[in-house]
Design an enzyme around this catalytic site. Structure first.
Site, PDB file in Angstrom:
ATOM      1  N   ASN A   1      35.155  68.228  25.911  1.00  0.00           N
ATOM      2  CA  ASN A   1      35.404  67.704  27.480  1.00  0.00           C
ATOM      3  C   ASN A   1      33.988  67.303  28.201  1.00  0.00           C
ATOM      4  O   ASN A   1      34.188  66.022  28.755  1.00  0.00           O
ATOM      5  CB  ASN A   1      35.914  68.742  28.439  1.00  0.00           C
ATOM      6  CG  ASN A   1      37.143  69.473  27.825  1.00  0.00           C
ATOM      7  OD1 ASN A   1      37.752  69.154  26.758  1.00  0.00           O
ATOM      8  ND2 ASN A   1      37.636  70.439  28.609  1.00  0.00           N
TER       9      ASN A   1
ATOM     10  N   HIS B   1      41.497  23.182  50.535  1.00  0.00           N
ATOM     11  CA  HIS B   1      42.879  22.963  50.490  1.00  0.00           C
ATOM     12  C   HIS B   1      43.269  21.889  49.495  1.00  0.00           C
ATOM     13  O   HIS B   1      44.362  21.261  49.312  1.00  0.00           O
ATOM     14  CB  HIS B   1      43.620  22.316  51.598  1.00  0.00           C
ATOM     15  CG  HIS B   1      43.245  23.279  52.673  1.00  0.00           C
ATOM     16  ND1 HIS B   1      44.016  24.468  53.059  1.00  0.00           N
ATOM     17  CD2 HIS B   1      42.364  23.304  53.709  1.00  0.00           C
ATOM     18  CE1 HIS B   1      43.400  24.961  54.343  1.00  0.00           C
ATOM     19  NE2 HIS B   1      42.449  24.061  54.674  1.00  0.00           N
TER      20      HIS B   1
ATOM     21  N   SER C   1      46.513  18.750  20.775  1.00  0.00           N
ATOM     22  CA  SER C   1      47.898  18.953  20.715  1.00  0.00           C
ATOM     23  C   SER C   1      48.344  18.716  19.440  1.00  0.00           C
ATOM     24  O   SER C   1      47.874  17.686  18.655  1.00  0.00           O
ATOM     25  CB  SER C   1      48.472  18.188  21.778  1.00  0.00           C
ATOM     26  OG  SER C   1      49.833  18.079  21.565  1.00  0.00           O
TER      27      SER C   1
ATOM     28  N   LYS D   1      45.864  14.036  23.167  1.00  0.00           N
ATOM     29  CA  LYS D   1      45.155  15.330  24.228  1.00  0.00           C
ATOM     30  C   LYS D   1      44.001  15.851  23.743  1.00  0.00           C
ATOM     31  O   LYS D   1      43.552  16.003  22.506  1.00  0.00           O
ATOM     32  CB  LYS D   1      46.191  16.653  24.328  1.00  0.00           C
ATOM     33  CG  LYS D   1      47.528  16.126  24.506  1.00  0.00           C
ATOM     34  CD  LYS D   1      47.634  15.881  26.125  1.00  0.00           C
ATOM     35  CE  LYS D   1      47.394  17.156  27.018  1.00  0.00           C
ATOM     36  NZ  LYS D   1      48.528  17.992  27.011  1.00  0.00           N
TER      37      LYS D   1
ATOM     38  N   GLU E   1      40.978  27.881  29.776  1.00  0.00           N
ATOM     39  CA  GLU E   1      42.434  28.580  30.143  1.00  0.00           C
ATOM     40  C   GLU E   1      42.216  29.814  29.548  1.00  0.00           C
ATOM     41  O   GLU E   1      42.890  30.868  30.329  1.00  0.00           O
ATOM     42  CB  GLU E   1      43.175  27.601  29.584  1.00  0.00           C
ATOM     43  CG  GLU E   1      43.233  26.276  30.186  1.00  0.00           C
ATOM     44  CD  GLU E   1      44.421  25.242  29.307  1.00  0.00           C
ATOM     45  OE1 GLU E   1      44.804  24.575  30.079  1.00  0.00           O
ATOM     46  OE2 GLU E   1      44.627  25.455  28.158  1.00  0.00           O
TER      47      GLU E   1
HETATM   48  N1  ARG Z   1      39.343  63.047  22.367  1.00  0.00           N
HETATM   49  C1  ARG Z   1      39.210  63.685  23.725  1.00  0.00           C
HETATM   50  C2  ARG Z   1      38.920  62.655  24.685  1.00  0.00           C
HETATM   51  O1  ARG Z   1      38.690  61.656  24.457  1.00  0.00           O
HETATM   52  C3  ARG Z   1      38.015  64.997  23.765  1.00  0.00           C
HETATM   53  C4  ARG Z   1      38.531  65.980  23.369  1.00  0.00           C
HETATM   54  C5  ARG Z   1      38.827  67.058  24.499  1.00  0.00           C
HETATM   55  N2  ARG Z   1      40.047  67.443  23.930  1.00  0.00           N
HETATM   56  C6  ARG Z   1      40.696  68.669  24.279  1.00  0.00           C
HETATM   57  N3  ARG Z   1      41.638  68.915  23.672  1.00  0.00           N
HETATM   58  N4  ARG Z   1      39.969  69.522  25.118  1.00  0.00           N
HETATM   59  O2  ARG Z   1      38.960  62.900  25.974  1.00  0.00           O
END
Ligand code: ARG
Length: 457
Positions: free
Chosen positions: A110, A156, A277, A283, A290
């Site tokens: 995390n 405009h 084109s 063209k 674009e």
């Molecule tokens: N691959 C996850 C992400 O990109 C990170 C892993 C965390 N996964 C988890 N089950 N706690 O957020």
């Protein structure tokens, strides 16, 4: 495939379809290098804090270095894993099974994923700032090469007042400078290491967060472990800055497309930035511009996606957050692609002053100059506006230009008018007549060009 979380499960392998559905490896593999670098510092810190021995540190560091080499050589196999962190951990376990068991000490994916993306984001922010500078250099060169070219300015999409083409190019410089500033500003805020936050609550082990932060080149550590694993503001901020940037690129593209079509004809760009084109042989289409205009849609969409992704997510980490990288990385790559192709295109632009001169021969574009001339002679502005409005209406009815009016006709509009009005009917005198700072007066524009030259050096 090795898992970072198998213990509490019965040992059944993951359903292949579920693995495929939940895997982010195709997207987060771009973090491989950052993940190894980060792990290398984590290892050093674990040793420094007494959680692994010096020998274990050496073994882990060598294995990480080997993986970095595999990544650089393009032979690191990451297929079939849940994410890049699991792939690297698995590779480490193959190389040094005993030591690798300690690699994930006091660490959660995390926080790991956030730190990796912060490292990536810092690099990409620097690169974006550089690429914008390159585009600015192209516009500055274009302005400098065409210092004196005058085109009709439009409001405009109707002819308004003459302006120096270089003045318009410098308007683009200002927009891009704000874009750089927004990215630089967002980068300052994202420059924090979150390692040590754990999964949500921090760690019971005595880690040295400052050491990790310093070694990874961050300016500081984050203050709150819950926020650290939840916060994706830094991606949203950069993507918001990118969105404004591509709105600018899109508007500039639109200008250049308009000015390049035969109806205007003020500029032309090198053939290699246009296409033909398949049906209409005549063209020469401005496809690259674009496409830049079109790609902006995706960037704005990705910003929207990340905001919607974050909205209503409970604290702290949820797997939803894995999707952030899909939007963020795509946004980065698309913006870089647009910037890379835009800079050489702008350099290839040439200005056709014969075509712009033709558009400027419609003398109604000098109406404001005549009104201001009357004000200088003592008329109230609204009175001057009415007089010149009458004059334009009269000329339109008679199908003549202002220079086709006789002195008697002029005097009929106002006693304040005389032949001196005719000297106002030129683009050159119109622009040099401007007196306000920041106007299209050539002296002021040249000064701006010189200032920009110093700034972009
Ligand atoms: N691959 C996850 C992400 O990109 C990170 C892993 C965390 N996964 C988890 N089950 N706690 O957020």
């Amino acid at each position: 495939m090795g898992k970072l979380w198998g213990g509490r499960f019965s040992g059944q392998s993951m359903d292949p379809e579920v693995l495929e559905f939940s895997s982010s490896i195709d997207i987060d593999k771009v973090l491989a290098e950052y993940d190894c670098r980060s792990s290398g510092v984590h290892v050093e810190m674990l040793e420094k804090c007494g959680y692994i021995s010096d020998v274990e540190k050496q073994v882990l560091s060598v294995a990480l270095k080997e993986i970095l080499d595999e990544i650089a050589a393009g032979c690191f196999e990451s297929g079939g894993f849940e994410d890049i962190h699991s792939a690297i951990q698995d590779r480490m376990e193959k190389k040094c099974p005993d030591e690798a068991k300690k690699l994930h000490t006091a660490r959660s994916r995390n926080e790991q994923v956030v730190n990796d993306v912060r490292l990536y984001a810092k690099d990409k922010a620097d690169e974006a700032v550089e690429l914008i500078r390159e585009l600015q250099k192209s516009f500055l060169c274009l302005a400098d090469r065409n210092r004196d070219a005058i085109i009709p300015g439009y409001t405009h999409l109707n002819r308004a007042q003459p302006v120096l083409f270089s003045h318009l190019a410098l308007a683009y410089m200002e927009m891009l400078e704000r874009d750089r500033g927004r990215i630089i500003d967002a980068r300052k805020r994202l420059d924090l290491s979150v390692m040590g936050s754990g999964a949500i609550a921090g760690s019971a082990l005595a880690l040295d967060r400052g050491f990790v932060s310093g070694k990874l080149g961050f300016s500081d550590i984050s203050a709150n472990s819950i926020d650290s694993v939840s916060d994706r503001d830094f991606m949203a901020e950069l993507m918001a800055a990118f969105s404004i940037l591509v709105v600018h690129l899109s508007r500039i593209s639109e200008d250049l497309i308009l000015y390049s079509i035969p109806e205007f004809g003020f500029i032309s760009m090198d053939e290699k930035f246009t296409t033909g084109s398949s049906l209409m042989p005549q063209k020469k289409n401005p496809d690259v511009l674009e496409l830049i205009r079109g790609r902006s849609a995706g960037i704005i969409g990705d910003l929207n996606s990340i905001l919607v992704l974050l909205k209503a997510q409970p604290h702290a980490y949820n797997r939803d957050l894995q999707e952030d990288k899909r939007f963020f990385f795509r946004s980065v790559e698309t913006v870089f692609g647009c910037l890379r192709v835009f800079a050489p295109l702008v350099l290839s632009i040439s200005v056709d002053t014969v075509a712009s001169g033709k558009a400027l021969s419609d003398e109604f574009i000098y109406a404001t100059d005549i009104a201001e001339h009357l004000v200088a002679k003592g008329a109230a502005f609204s009175e001057a506006h009415r007089i010149v409005g009458n004059m334009v209406g009269y000329c339109t009815k008679k199908n003549i230009n202002i220079s086709g009016l006789s002195l008697t006709e002029l005097k009929a509009f106002s006693e304040l008018l005389d032949e001196s009005v005719f000297s106002l009917l030129s683009a050159g005198s119109s622009v040099s007549g401007k007196k306000t700072e920041g106007s299209t007066n050539p002296e002021m524009v040249y000064r701006q060009i010189e200032l920009w030259k110093k700034k972009v050096k």
